[in-house]
Design a protein around this motif. Structure first.
Motif, short mmCIF file in Angstrom:
data_model
loop_
_atom_site.label_atom_id
_atom_site.label_comp_id
_atom_site.label_asym_id
_atom_site.label_seq_id
_atom_site.Cartn_x
_atom_site.Cartn_y
_atom_site.Cartn_z
N ALA A 1 -5.82 15.82 9.42
CA ALA A 1 -5.29 14.87 10.40
C ALA A 1 -5.01 15.52 11.75
O ALA A 1 -5.32 14.97 12.81
N THR A 2 -4.43 16.71 11.74
CA THR A 2 -4.11 17.40 13.00
C THR A 2 -5.37 17.70 13.80
O THR A 2 -5.42 17.47 15.02
N PHE B 1 -6.96 0.27 4.06
CA PHE B 1 -6.25 0.90 5.17
C PHE B 1 -6.43 0.10 6.45
O PHE B 1 -5.53 0.04 7.29
N GLY B 2 -7.59 -0.53 6.60
CA GLY B 2 -7.84 -1.35 7.77
C GLY B 2 -6.95 -2.56 7.83
O GLY B 2 -6.48 -2.97 8.91
N SER B 3 -6.67 -3.15 6.70
CA SER B 3 -5.77 -4.30 6.65
C SER B 3 -4.35 -3.89 7.01
O SER B 3 -3.65 -4.59 7.75
N ALA B 4 -3.91 -2.74 6.51
CA ALA B 4 -2.55 -2.28 6.79
C ALA B 4 -2.33 -2.08 8.28
O ALA B 4 -1.26 -2.38 8.81
N ILE C 1 0.83 -1.20 0.00
CA ILE C 1 0.00 0.00 0.00
C ILE C 1 0.87 1.25 0.00
O ILE C 1 0.64 2.19 -0.77
N ARG C 2 1.87 1.28 0.85
CA ARG C 2 2.77 2.44 0.90
C ARG C 2 3.42 2.69 -0.47
O ARG C 2 3.54 3.84 -0.91
N ARG C 3 3.80 1.61 -1.11
CA ARG C 3 4.43 1.74 -2.43
C ARG C 3 3.47 2.31 -3.45
O ARG C 3 3.81 3.20 -4.23
N GLY D 1 -3.91 8.20 5.22
CA GLY D 1 -3.29 8.13 3.91
C GLY D 1 -1.78 8.27 4.02
O GLY D 1 -1.19 8.20 5.10
N PHE D 2 -1.16 8.48 2.85
CA PHE D 2 0.29 8.54 2.79
C PHE D 2 0.66 9.22 1.48
O PHE D 2 0.00 9.03 0.47
N GLY D 3 1.70 10.02 1.49
CA GLY D 3 2.12 10.68 0.26
C GLY D 3 1.31 11.93 -0.02
O GLY D 3 0.84 12.62 0.89
#
Length: 441
Positions: free
Chosen positions: A386-387, A346-349, A49-51, A377-379
């Motif tokens: 988020a904050t 995202f839940g699996s990660a 996922i990150r990739r 998320g990411f990237g």
């Protein structure tokens, strides 16, 4: 279940974690069927996922990179069309994403989020006072009376939404996350959204204030003028010729449709996900008193609680949808073909044992990897809110247990969860509050 024979994602989200474990264990990407018969690849391993989330070969723009959408094979009749038809930063690709994210990021700064802490503390105090005044020894539903009310007030104030729009928006947002919705219900919901959003934008144009909606309208109007005919204020129903048009005029930041769709994204994400997060954090501490004691003894912080809650139960379980711009070799003989949709879990990660260990399903505020989740998320598509979400949850949970130190879950057994494979939260959180802590002198 095998790589050649897709399995159907449960539209009700009855057991998303068991489903995600199958996806994660099967292969780097697994064929699945979404409601409405749409085929996709599900990805559940954290590293994969990150990739993908930073891979330029992955897009979220259905208008440019999903052949089935472009050809009309999948269209507005698909019950989940709203998730790909909107045109805002969450569905944009490349330079378009940067263009659409820029005005939202400028309006929703870290300073603005930090400046909301006093108001968050104030609203939490009001809600706790109301709970204490009505305490009768009977169970109270904390989702309805506390977790729901806090982000509702904060987000609606943040966006300057008039009170007359609160009830319609609650109903509309709830329908967004209902992944078992019919095509007809989805059409009615989109139509209701058109009317509600047109009213909001018109109201804030006439009565601008110190709010996100006014800031985004100013960014759009200052750049492009106040001619709002453009692409209209359609929010998912305007699929076909011309849908997908960019900004009005050379170098414009937002078209009218992009303005509206950006507002939809920001306050929808800021509302539903925060409700789920607060409920999860409260629930996990209530059913794991030893974990609560670690916080009370100063061995862990309320911020640690928030991160572990985000990891173990991401407020949004799956992300819809991404698309392969070109063939992507995932390894182990799996290739996601050009134009094929991708469903990110995202839940699996968050429960991937390769990252979080064999006990990844256990809530542990001291877990070393508690912050290594992907719940925001990411990237480039990392969540702008988020904050604020973290702050709301930390304040709400801290103040709740300070006020009701003997609070306990009402009854045993599993609590019902929202019927969705996207939204991930409790439908109710019945709690016996117990006596209020003595007020400080």
């Amino acid at each position: 279940m095998n790589r050649q024979c897709p399995f159907a994602i449960d539209a009700f989200g009855a057991d998303v974690h068991a489903e995600a474990a199958l996806v994660r264990e099967q292969a780097p990407a697994t064929r699945v069927l979404l409601p409405g018969g749409v085929s996709a690849w599900a990805v559940g391993r954290s590293a994969d996922i990150r990739r993908l989330l930073v891979d330029p070969r992955v897009s979220k723009d259905a208008y440019r990179h999903w052949p089935a959408w472009i050809s009309g094979e999948v269209d507005a009749e698909w019950p989940l069309a709203i998730w790909v038809s909107v045109q805002n930063m969450i569905t944009a690709y490349g330079s378009e994403h940067a263009r659409l994210r820029r005005p939202a990021a400028a309006a929703f700064t870290a300073r603005r989020a930090a400046g909301m802490r006093p108001r968050i503390e104030e609203v939490v105090g009001e809600l706790l006072e109301d709970l204490a005044a009505r305490e009768s020894g009977e169970p109270v539903d904390l989702r309805t009376r506390f977790a729901h009310e806090l982000p509702t007030r904060i987000v609606f104030e943040l966006f300057g939404i008039p009170e007359r729009s609160w009830a319609p928006l609650h109903r509309i947002i709830n329908a967004f996350f209902d992944t078992n919705i019919t095509a007809e219900q989805a059409r009615r919901n989109a139509a209701d959204l058109d009317v509600t959003m047109a009213d909001l934008v018109a109201h804030r144009r006439e009565h601008p204030g110190d709010d996100m909606t006014s800031a985004l309208i100013a960014a759009r109007d200052t750049t492009t003028g106040t001619d709002t005919t453009g692409t209209g204020t359609g929010t998912g129903t305007g699929i076909g010729a011309g849908a997908g048009a960019g900004a009005v005029g050379e170098g414009a930041r937002l078209s009218e449709k992009e303005l509206v769709d950006t507002l939809i994204l920001l306050f929808t994400a800021g509302y539903e996900t925060s409700v789920n997060l607060i409920c999860t954090a409260l629930h996990e501490l209530l059913r794991n008193p030893a974990q609560l004691e670690l916080v009370r003894r100063g061995l862990a912080s309320w911020e640690d609680v928030v991160e572990e809650a985000l990891r173990i139960e991401p407020p949004a379980f799956y992300g819809l949808l991404r698309f392969a711009v070109e063939d992507i070799d995932m390894g182990e003989g799996v290739v996601i073909g050009r134009g094929e949709p991708i469903l990110i879990s995202f839940g699996s990660a968050g429960r991937d044992p390769a990252v979080h260990g064999a006990d990844a399903e256990r809530f542990d505020v001291l877990r070393a990897t508690r912050g290594q989740h992907l719940s925001f998320g990411f990237g480039t598509h990392h969540c702008l809110g988020a904050t604020l979400a973290r702050m709301e949850c930390a304040v709400a949970v801290r103040r709740f247990f300070e006020t009701f130190p003997a609070a306990a879950l009402a009854g045993a057994g599993e609590l019902p969860r929202v019927q969705s494979f996207i939204s991930n939260g409790l439908r109710e959180l019945p709690v016996v509050l117990g006596p209020r802590a003595p007020l400080a002198d």
